[in-house]
Design a protein around this motif. Structure first.
Motif, PDB file in Angstrom:
ATOM      1  N   ILE A  18      -5.325 -14.872  11.619  1.00 44.36           N
ATOM      2  CA  ILE A  18      -6.582 -14.121  11.563  1.00 44.36           C
ATOM      3  C   ILE A  18      -6.317 -12.639  11.327  1.00 44.36           C
ATOM      4  O   ILE A  18      -6.974 -11.991  10.498  1.00 44.36           O
ATOM      5  CB  ILE A  18      -7.388 -14.340  12.853  1.00 44.36           C
ATOM      6  N   LEU A  19      -5.325 -12.093  12.028  1.00 43.85           N
ATOM      7  CA  LEU A  19      -5.029 -10.673  11.865  1.00 43.85           C
ATOM      8  C   LEU A  19      -4.483 -10.369  10.478  1.00 43.85           C
ATOM      9  O   LEU A  19      -4.796  -9.334   9.885  1.00 43.85           O
ATOM     10  CB  LEU A  19      -4.033 -10.223  12.932  1.00 43.85           C
ATOM     11  N   SER A  20      -3.650 -11.260   9.941  1.00 40.52           N
ATOM     12  CA  SER A  20      -3.051 -11.008   8.630  1.00 40.52           C
ATOM     13  C   SER A  20      -4.083 -11.097   7.512  1.00 40.52           C
ATOM     14  O   SER A  20      -3.954 -10.421   6.486  1.00 40.52           O
ATOM     15  CB  SER A  20      -1.920 -12.004   8.372  1.00 40.52           C
ATOM     16  N   ALA A  21      -5.109 -11.934   7.681  1.00 41.03           N
ATOM     17  CA  ALA A  21      -6.132 -12.093   6.645  1.00 41.03           C
ATOM     18  C   ALA A  21      -7.479 -11.571   7.116  1.00 41.03           C
ATOM     19  O   ALA A  21      -8.528 -12.051   6.678  1.00 41.03           O
ATOM     20  CB  ALA A  21      -6.235 -13.568   6.257  1.00 41.03           C
ATOM     21  N   TRP A  22      -7.451 -10.572   8.005  1.00 38.65           N
ATOM     22  CA  TRP A  22      -8.683 -10.117   8.629  1.00 38.65           C
ATOM     23  C   TRP A  22      -9.674  -9.554   7.614  1.00 38.65           C
ATOM     24  O   TRP A  22     -10.876  -9.831   7.677  1.00 38.65           O
ATOM     25  CB  TRP A  22      -8.371  -9.076   9.697  1.00 38.65           C
ATOM     26  N   ASP A  23      -9.201  -8.776   6.658  1.00 41.71           N
ATOM     27  CA  ASP A  23     -10.107  -8.172   5.672  1.00 41.71           C
ATOM     28  C   ASP A  23     -10.837  -9.246   4.868  1.00 41.71           C
ATOM     29  O   ASP A  23     -12.053  -9.171   4.655  1.00 41.71           O
ATOM     30  CB  ASP A  23      -9.332  -7.251   4.728  1.00 41.71           C
ATOM     31  N   THR A  24     -10.086 -10.257   4.411  1.00 42.69           N
ATOM     32  CA  THR A  24     -10.702 -11.336   3.636  1.00 42.69           C
ATOM     33  C   THR A  24     -11.659 -12.155   4.484  1.00 42.69           C
ATOM     34  O   THR A  24     -12.772 -12.492   4.038  1.00 42.69           O
ATOM     35  CB  THR A  24      -9.608 -12.251   3.062  1.00 42.69           C
ATOM     36  N   ILE A  25     -11.258 -12.463   5.723  1.00 45.26           N
ATOM     37  CA  ILE A  25     -12.123 -13.244   6.612  1.00 45.26           C
ATOM     38  C   ILE A  25     -13.402 -12.485   6.929  1.00 45.26           C
ATOM     39  O   ILE A  25     -14.506 -13.050   6.913  1.00 45.26           O
ATOM     40  CB  ILE A  25     -11.362 -13.602   7.906  1.00 45.26           C
ATOM     41  N   ARG A  26     -13.265 -11.207   7.200  1.00 44.34           N
ATOM     42  CA  ARG A  26     -14.450 -10.404   7.538  1.00 44.34           C
ATOM     43  C   ARG A  26     -15.409 -10.322   6.352  1.00 44.34           C
ATOM     44  O   ARG A  26     -16.630 -10.403   6.515  1.00 44.34           O
ATOM     45  CB  ARG A  26     -13.996  -9.002   7.962  1.00 44.34           C
ATOM     46  N   TRP A  27     -14.854 -10.161   5.133  1.00 40.65           N
ATOM     47  CA  TRP A  27     -15.693 -10.079   3.938  1.00 40.65           C
ATOM     48  C   TRP A  27     -16.436 -11.393   3.690  1.00 40.65           C
ATOM     49  O   TRP A  27     -17.645 -11.397   3.472  1.00 40.65           O
ATOM     50  CB  TRP A  27     -14.840  -9.704   2.733  1.00 40.65           C
ATOM     51  N   LYS A  28     -15.712 -12.493   3.772  1.00 36.81           N
ATOM     52  CA  LYS A  28     -16.346 -13.784   3.511  1.00 36.81           C
ATOM     53  C   LYS A  28     -17.380 -14.120   4.574  1.00 36.81           C
ATOM     54  O   LYS A  28     -18.449 -14.670   4.268  1.00 36.81           O
ATOM     55  CB  LYS A  28     -15.278 -14.886   3.444  1.00 36.81           C
ATOM     56  N   ALA A  29     -17.086 -13.784   5.826  1.00 38.03           N
ATOM     57  CA  ALA A  29     -18.038 -14.064   6.903  1.00 38.03           C
ATOM     58  C   ALA A  29     -19.317 -13.251   6.730  1.00 38.03           C
ATOM     59  O   ALA A  29     -20.433 -13.769   6.905  1.00 38.03           O
ATOM     60  CB  ALA A  29     -17.388 -13.767   8.259  1.00 38.03           C
ATOM     61  N   MET A  30     -19.173 -11.956   6.380  1.00 39.86           N
ATOM     62  CA  MET A  30     -20.363 -11.125   6.194  1.00 39.86           C
ATOM     63  C   MET A  30     -21.189 -11.602   5.005  1.00 39.86           C
ATOM     64  O   MET A  30     -22.422 -11.706   5.074  1.00 39.86           O
ATOM     65  CB  MET A  30     -19.944  -9.671   5.981  1.00 39.86           C
TER      66      MET A  30
END
Length: 498
Positions: free
Chosen positions: A24-36
């Motif tokens: 989660i920490l390593s892909a946080w930017d991508t996860i946050r973007w997709k979730a938003m």
């Protein structure tokens, strides 16, 4: 159930949790973007659905609704509004700092490091279990030993990583100083701090001076490396000694618990049997000591090599430049190899944002028409929002620098006029700056203090140096204007593409 039994029972859950956290920490930017982005488009309860209930106009920005600007502000966080010149400045900074091609530590490497930390902590906890809090219950001792072992393992990881980074930075400094010596320079090489914002400040300097100007450290030193060596040696020797002591304690307990009774046996036979038994026990104890101590030495060697591996990781990944990490982030954390790659990502975010904005506008118009409200016709786009944001930043910067720039132009014109009418050896007087027209902040920016420079005389060399500084400031303002124009062209290209 004590802590050791709990760990044995749920060790798989702990490892899975650590792995999930690292991912989660390593892909946080991508996860946050997709979730938003997903949450904005979620039916009925998504953010577009909620924002469609707010049709209030924005009093600060004509033609916008508050809900529209809220949506655009959320998407704007995921887009880098940079000109090509700014992109090149980031890459040039990394190149001058000697950090081109370097990255932050990968997630898989951190996963390996965490695994080693857990293994080290587990091993240390068994070593320290009986000595952490003498007299306490076994459960309390287990808790304390695990806590102390975990802290010690984290300290070792941190120190080895820092010492690896330190060794890399020392190698970059040594390379710059070697180039200085090979160029036939004499004296002491002293660098200054050149920031990312003023990366062109030392364009006229050799590469080794440019490199030193951007490094975190200017001289070779080894504080973290020495501290790490001391810590590793102490832990390796200390853990080996404790393990050896525990082994000796176990041997003594075994000897005391295996006393043989010779009741009813003749004394002569009992003496012979006891002697033979003692010899056999001594031989067994000797073998146990040799085997145990050899194992402990191997474990100490493994421990040292694990710390060396941590140093290698710190040397291989990380940055030597003071603002190299900021430049690396500005380039998408290594995601963008070229400016076209960054434009492709930006266009993707713009397309998604525009689609959500149009959906919001349709819902606003539909709801307002159904409930008999005033007809809403919105024509704003996400690109309009980006352009207005860029203009706002530019205007704010102009207001901040405007008074200083006005004073600079006034000083430059006056000094140039005097220089053209005065012989080379005649002192020139800096123009007076009225307090009513220029604030103290602006005077400080152009290096003209109203209370000190009204009657200060400048010699010809100082005159030339000041003019050069003022020309450089004007060139920087011109560069900012060019970047704004480049942004306008990019937005126009995106519109044509759509």
């Amino acid at each position: 159930m004590d802590i050791m039994q709990l760990i044995k029972e749920f060790w798989w859950l702990m490892i899975f949790s650590v792995l999930a956290l690292i991912f989660i920490l390593s892909a946080w930017d991508t996860i946050r973007w997709k979730a938003m982005n997903y949450w904005y488009g979620f039916p009925l309860m998504g953010k577009v659905a909620r924002l469609s209930n707010n049709a209030q106009p924005d009093n600060h920005k004509k033609g916008w609704l508050k809900s529209e600007r809220a949506l655009c502000a959320d998407y704007q966080k995921y887009i880098a509004i940079k000109s090509e010149a700014e992109f090149k400045r980031y890459t040039d900074y990394l190149n001058r700092a000697g950090d081109t091609g370097r990255h932050t530590t990968p997630a898989l490497v951190w996963l390996l490091i965490v695994g080693l930390v857990i293994a080290e902590a587990w091993g240390f906890s068994y070593v320290l279990a009986g000595f952490t809090i003498p007299g306490a219950s076994e459960q309390v001792q287990n808790f304390a030993s695990i806590g102390i072992a975990f802290v010690l393992s984290v300290l070792l990881v941190w120190f080895t990583h820092l010492s690896g980074t330190e060794l890399y930075r020392n190698s970059v400094v040594a390379e710059a100083r070697s180039a200085w010596n090979n160029a036939g320079q004499v004296g002491t090489l002293m660098g200054k701090d050149v920031t990312l914002a003023y990366n062109e400040e030392d364009n006229d300097q050799p590469f080794y001076i440019q490199r030193l100007n951007r490094l975190t450290k200017k001289k070779v030193s080894f504080p973290f490396t020495i501290s790490t060596i001391v810590l590793v040696v102490i832990v390796a020797i200390g853990s080996t000694y404790v393990r050896s002591t525990v082994l000796e304690k176990q041997i003594i307990e075994e000897v005391n618990g295996t006393q043989t009774s010779y009741f009813g046996v003749p004394s002569e036979l009992a003496t012979v049997a006891e002697t033979a038994n003692n010899q056999a026990q001594e031989d067994t104890n000797t073998l146990e000591r040799k085997g145990g101590n050899t194992t402990f030495i191997i474990l100490a060697i493994m421990f040292v090599f694990i710390q060396i591996l941590g140093v290698i990781f710190g040397h291989k990944w990380g940055f030597g430049g003071k603002q190299s990490k900021e430049a690396y982030r500005g380039l998408g954390r290594g995601r963008y190899a070229t400016y076209d790659d960054m434009l492709e990502h930006k266009n993707h975010v713009i397309d998604e944002a525009q689609a959500r904005l149009e959906s919001l506008q349709q819902k606003l118009e539909h709801k307002n028409a159904n409930y008999g409200g005033v007809a809403i016709k919105t024509h704003k786009t996400f690109e309009d929002f980006l352009f207005e944001k860029a203009e706002d930043r530019h205007e704010s910067q102009q207001k901040h620098e405007g008074i200083g720039a006005h004073a600079t132009r006034h000083a430059t014109a006056s000094l140039a006029s005097q220089a053209s009418q005065t012989p080379d050896n005649t002192p020139l007087t800096a123009p007076a700056v009225q307090e009513s027209n220029v604030t103290d902040h602006a005077a400080a920016e152009v290096n003209l203090n109203p209370s000190e420079h009204n009657s200060t005389e400048l010699n010809h060399d100082d005159q030339i140096a000041q003019l050069k500084a003022e020309i450089e400031a004007a060139n920087k303002q011109k560069q900012q204007a060019l970047e704004i124009e480049a942004l306008k062209r990019q937005l126009a290209e995106v519109k044509q593409h759509d």
